[in-house]
Design an enzyme around this catalytic site. Structure first.
Site, PDB file in Angstrom:
ATOM      1  N   GLY A 232      13.324  50.284 -45.633  1.00  0.00           N
ATOM      2  CA  GLY A 232      11.966  50.534 -46.140  1.00  0.00           C
ATOM      3  C   GLY A 232      11.837  50.129 -47.599  1.00  0.00           C
ATOM      4  O   GLY A 232      11.833  50.996 -48.488  1.00  0.00           O
TER       5      GLY A 232
ATOM      6  N   GLU B 156      23.562  41.881 -48.154  1.00  0.00           N
ATOM      7  CA  GLU B 156      22.531  41.473 -47.208  1.00  0.00           C
ATOM      8  C   GLU B 156      22.360  39.954 -47.217  1.00  0.00           C
ATOM      9  O   GLU B 156      22.222  39.322 -46.181  1.00  0.00           O
ATOM     10  CB  GLU B 156      21.200  42.155 -47.524  1.00  0.00           C
ATOM     11  CG  GLU B 156      20.269  42.078 -46.327  1.00  0.00           C
ATOM     12  CD  GLU B 156      18.825  42.444 -46.609  1.00  0.00           C
ATOM     13  OE1 GLU B 156      18.455  42.564 -47.785  1.00  0.00           O
ATOM     14  OE2 GLU B 156      18.073  42.575 -45.638  1.00  0.00           O
TER      15      GLU B 156
HETATM   16  C1  LIG Z   1      11.921  38.057 -40.902  1.00  0.00           C
HETATM   17  C2  LIG Z   1      11.600  39.019 -41.999  1.00  0.00           C
HETATM   18  C3  LIG Z   1      12.135  40.291 -41.968  1.00  0.00           C
HETATM   19  C4  LIG Z   1      11.827  41.205 -42.984  1.00  0.00           C
HETATM   20  N1  LIG Z   1      12.335  42.470 -42.878  1.00  0.00           N
HETATM   21  C5  LIG Z   1      12.037  43.368 -43.840  1.00  0.00           C
HETATM   22  C6  LIG Z   1      12.541  44.705 -43.732  1.00  0.00           C
HETATM   23  O1  LIG Z   1      13.210  45.063 -42.765  1.00  0.00           O
HETATM   24  N2  LIG Z   1      12.240  45.579 -44.714  1.00  0.00           N
HETATM   25  C7  LIG Z   1      11.503  45.221 -45.802  1.00  0.00           C
HETATM   26  O2  LIG Z   1      11.320  46.055 -46.677  1.00  0.00           O
HETATM   27  N3  LIG Z   1      10.976  43.970 -45.911  1.00  0.00           N
HETATM   28  C8  LIG Z   1      11.229  43.043 -44.957  1.00  0.00           C
HETATM   29  N4  LIG Z   1      10.712  41.775 -45.037  1.00  0.00           N
HETATM   30  C9  LIG Z   1       9.785  41.467 -46.133  1.00  0.00           C
HETATM   31  C10 LIG Z   1      10.352  40.537 -47.177  1.00  0.00           C
HETATM   32  O3  LIG Z   1      11.351  41.172 -47.946  1.00  0.00           O
HETATM   33  C11 LIG Z   1       9.162  40.088 -48.047  1.00  0.00           C
HETATM   34  O4  LIG Z   1       8.262  39.379 -47.188  1.00  0.00           O
HETATM   35  C12 LIG Z   1       9.602  39.175 -49.170  1.00  0.00           C
HETATM   36  O5  LIG Z   1      10.340  39.879 -50.139  1.00  0.00           O
HETATM   37  C13 LIG Z   1       8.382  38.501 -49.855  1.00  0.00           C
HETATM   38  O6  LIG Z   1       7.446  39.454 -50.236  1.00  0.00           O
HETATM   39  P1  LIG Z   1       5.915  39.300 -49.824  1.00  0.00           P
HETATM   40  O7  LIG Z   1       5.823  39.052 -48.374  1.00  0.00           O
HETATM   41  O8  LIG Z   1       5.187  40.454 -50.403  1.00  0.00           O
HETATM   42  O9  LIG Z   1       5.413  37.947 -50.520  1.00  0.00           O
HETATM   43  P2  LIG Z   1       4.954  37.768 -52.069  1.00  0.00           P
HETATM   44  O10 LIG Z   1       5.923  38.482 -52.951  1.00  0.00           O
HETATM   45  O11 LIG Z   1       3.518  38.168 -52.122  1.00  0.00           O
HETATM   46  O12 LIG Z   1       5.090  36.230 -52.248  1.00  0.00           O
HETATM   47  C14 LIG Z   1       4.112  35.284 -51.734  1.00  0.00           C
HETATM   48  C15 LIG Z   1       4.520  33.898 -52.182  1.00  0.00           C
HETATM   49  O13 LIG Z   1       4.491  33.816 -53.618  1.00  0.00           O
HETATM   50  C16 LIG Z   1       5.756  33.383 -54.112  1.00  0.00           C
HETATM   51  N5  LIG Z   1       6.053  34.081 -55.360  1.00  0.00           N
HETATM   52  C17 LIG Z   1       5.887  35.405 -55.612  1.00  0.00           C
HETATM   53  N6  LIG Z   1       6.303  35.701 -56.862  1.00  0.00           N
HETATM   54  C18 LIG Z   1       6.762  34.531 -57.396  1.00  0.00           C
HETATM   55  C19 LIG Z   1       7.336  34.180 -58.656  1.00  0.00           C
HETATM   56  N7  LIG Z   1       7.539  35.088 -59.607  1.00  0.00           N
HETATM   57  N8  LIG Z   1       7.707  32.881 -58.848  1.00  0.00           N
HETATM   58  C20 LIG Z   1       7.516  31.946 -57.879  1.00  0.00           C
HETATM   59  N9  LIG Z   1       6.976  32.219 -56.669  1.00  0.00           N
HETATM   60  C21 LIG Z   1       6.609  33.495 -56.425  1.00  0.00           C
HETATM   61  C22 LIG Z   1       6.765  33.788 -53.038  1.00  0.00           C
HETATM   62  O14 LIG Z   1       7.913  32.975 -53.100  1.00  0.00           O
HETATM   63  C23 LIG Z   1       5.947  33.534 -51.771  1.00  0.00           C
HETATM   64  O15 LIG Z   1       5.994  32.166 -51.423  1.00  0.00           O
HETATM   65  C24 LIG Z   1      10.972  40.841 -44.051  1.00  0.00           C
HETATM   66  C25 LIG Z   1      10.433  39.543 -44.072  1.00  0.00           C
HETATM   67  C26 LIG Z   1      10.725  38.651 -43.063  1.00  0.00           C
HETATM   68  C27 LIG Z   1      10.110  37.277 -43.088  1.00  0.00           C
END
Ligand SMILES: Cc1cc2nc3c(=O)[nH]c(=O)nc-3n(C[C@H](O)[C@H](O)[C@H](O)COP(=O)(O)OP(=O)(O)OC[C@H]3O[C@@H](n4cnc5c(N)ncnc54)[C@H](O)[C@@H]3O)c2cc1C
Length: 378
Positions: A127, A244
């Site tokens: 989480g 991880e």
């Molecule tokens: C298959 C899968 C399994 C997952 N499982 C889990 C889970 O079990 N538990 C959990 O907690 N989460 C989980 N996640 C979530 C995952 O950790 C997040 O999706 C990831 O950290 C990105 O966060 P976000 O989706 O909020 O995207 P954002 O942070 O909103 O990013 C959107 C885009 O902007 C870019 N971006 C953002 N900030 C910057 C920056 N400073 N510089 C350059 N580019 C930037 C990112 O690279 C991305 O392309 C999972 C995701 C996937 C795809």
């Protein structure tokens, strides 16, 4: 220099491979099962692995492990992935939830949780992510407020894989809103049947049931379920995220897909097409690069140093390998690679997931720029 595996490591791989070949169907792939079937399967299979000591072999003997070397942990990961990752959801608890408990857990927490994980009896979910806290995880807003001997948790987590089948959630919550962002976060070990916790599936282009939303409404947990000191969760998370990032030998699965594609190209008389050979060769080089880069991380671990930065480099390389294999799928399968069940469609999902989960590729590159390139220039 001798690049061969030691006799002991080679014997371990052979024994493990023999066991997995005998126990699993040739084309087994846990990721094609839905999460409920994955859980049932991994529980049954986890018990067999536990009998051999192969569910948590990296753990110290004092906690039921085998004190296995980092190289043997890599061999285990490679062979598991090569056989369809039969541990499925349990890769999380064995790779980093257990080690986090060993690192920071109280005697009571260790006694309660570690044996259950070691036997393969439980599944955990992570989480961490929230609607406004993904890449910038330290901006998370789920709050845990102390109330006597308890904490009361309110907030929302998203993209939580396996939450709907998990027994426990490894939860990050803010315990001090006034402290600097990284210094006000604590970790809680929350049963997923806690009153006030609602888990709902989030539909996605990944497999059915891949993601969940977890809403915490006045979820009350005893203070003894907090892992580590209050407000000091961040250093623990940093350490375990390395586990991880390198925990699943994804390049191995990508390499297997590539072998099957090459075979398909031969059967379909495509192997002399320069576009096909170019894509296959680039993908092979990318898989080999990822393999060599994880070996560097493992070598560092084996020599006792913390492999923080090179884990990011490896992670970027493995994502590039997954994407290069996807390009190869499209070169060989053409439009057929868009059809459900094709190599292309399956590989698209793997490549997409690898570039987002555990921190997006852009974030890994940022960290490399800051800590590797930046340090070298100063
Ligand atoms: C298959 C899968 C399994 C997952 N499982 C889990 C889970 O079990 N538990 C959990 O907690 N989460 C989980 N996640 C979530 C995952 O950790 C997040 O999706 C990831 O950290 C990105 O966060 P976000 O989706 O909020 O995207 P954002 O942070 O909103 O990013 C959107 C885009 O902007 C870019 N971006 C953002 N900030 C910057 C920056 N400073 N510089 C350059 N580019 C930037 C990112 O690279 C991305 O392309 C999972 C995701 C996937 C795809």
């Amino acid at each position: 220099m001798n690049f061969d595996w030691s006799a002991e490591d080679a014997a371990f791989r052979a024994e493990l491979k023999g066991f997995l070949d005998a126990e699993l169907p040739a084309d087994f792939d846990a990721f094609t099962l839905d999460p409920h079937d994955q859980k049932a399967f991994s529980k049954a299979f986890g018990a067999k692995l536990a009998d051999k000591g192969w569910l948590v072999p990296a753990w110290p003997r004092a906690y039921g492990g085998l004190d296995q070397s980092p190289w043997q942990q890599l061999i285990l990961s490679e062979e598991m992935v090569a056989h369809g990752e039969p541990r499925t959801a349990q890769y999380m608890c064995v790779n980093w939830v257990g080690p986090a408990l060993i690192l920071a857990g109280s005697d009571e927490q260790k006694a309660y949780h570690l044996d259950r994980i070691r036997r393969g009896d439980v599944t955990w979910c992570q989480g961490f992510s929230e609607p406004d806290a993904g890449s910038d995880l330290a901006s998370l807003r789920t709050r845990a407020v102390r109330d006597g001997d308890d904490y009361v948790i309110n907030g929302e987590k998203i993209w939580t894989s396996y939450a709907d089948v998990a027994d426990f959630c490894f939860l990050l919550a803010r315990t001090d809103s006034d402290a600097p962002r990284h210094q006000g976060i604590s970790i809680f070990l929350v049963p997923t049947d806690a009153p006030g916790l609602t888990i709902t599936e989030i539909p996605s282009i990944f497999s059915e049931g891949a993601f969940n939303q977890c809403v915490f409404e006045n979820v009350r947990v005893p203070a003894s379920w907090r892992l580590g000191p209050e407000n000091a969760g961040w250093p623990i998370i940093r350490q375990l995220l390395v586990n991880e990032r390198i925990g699943v030998a994804r390049f191995r699965r990508a390499g297997q897909t590539l072998d099957r594609l090459a075979q398909m190209a031969v059967e379909q008389d495509l192997i002399d097409d320069p576009l096909v050979t170019d894509a296959l060769a680039k993908a092979q080089a990318a898989c080999d690069a990822a393999r060599v880069l994880i070996y560097r991380v493992v070598d560092e671990k084996a020599k006792g140093s913390a492999p923080d930065l090179n884990a990011y480099v490896y992670r970027v390389a493995t994502t590039r390998a997954e994407r290069a294999v996807y390009d190869a799928c499209m070169a060989v399968e053409g439009a057929g690679g868009l059809i459900k069940g094709s190599f292309g469609a399956l590989q698209f999902g793997h490549a997409l997931a690898t570039g987002i989960a555990t921190g997006t590729t852009e974030m890994q590159l940022n960290l490399i720029a800051r800590d590797v390139v930046g340090t070298a220039r100063n």
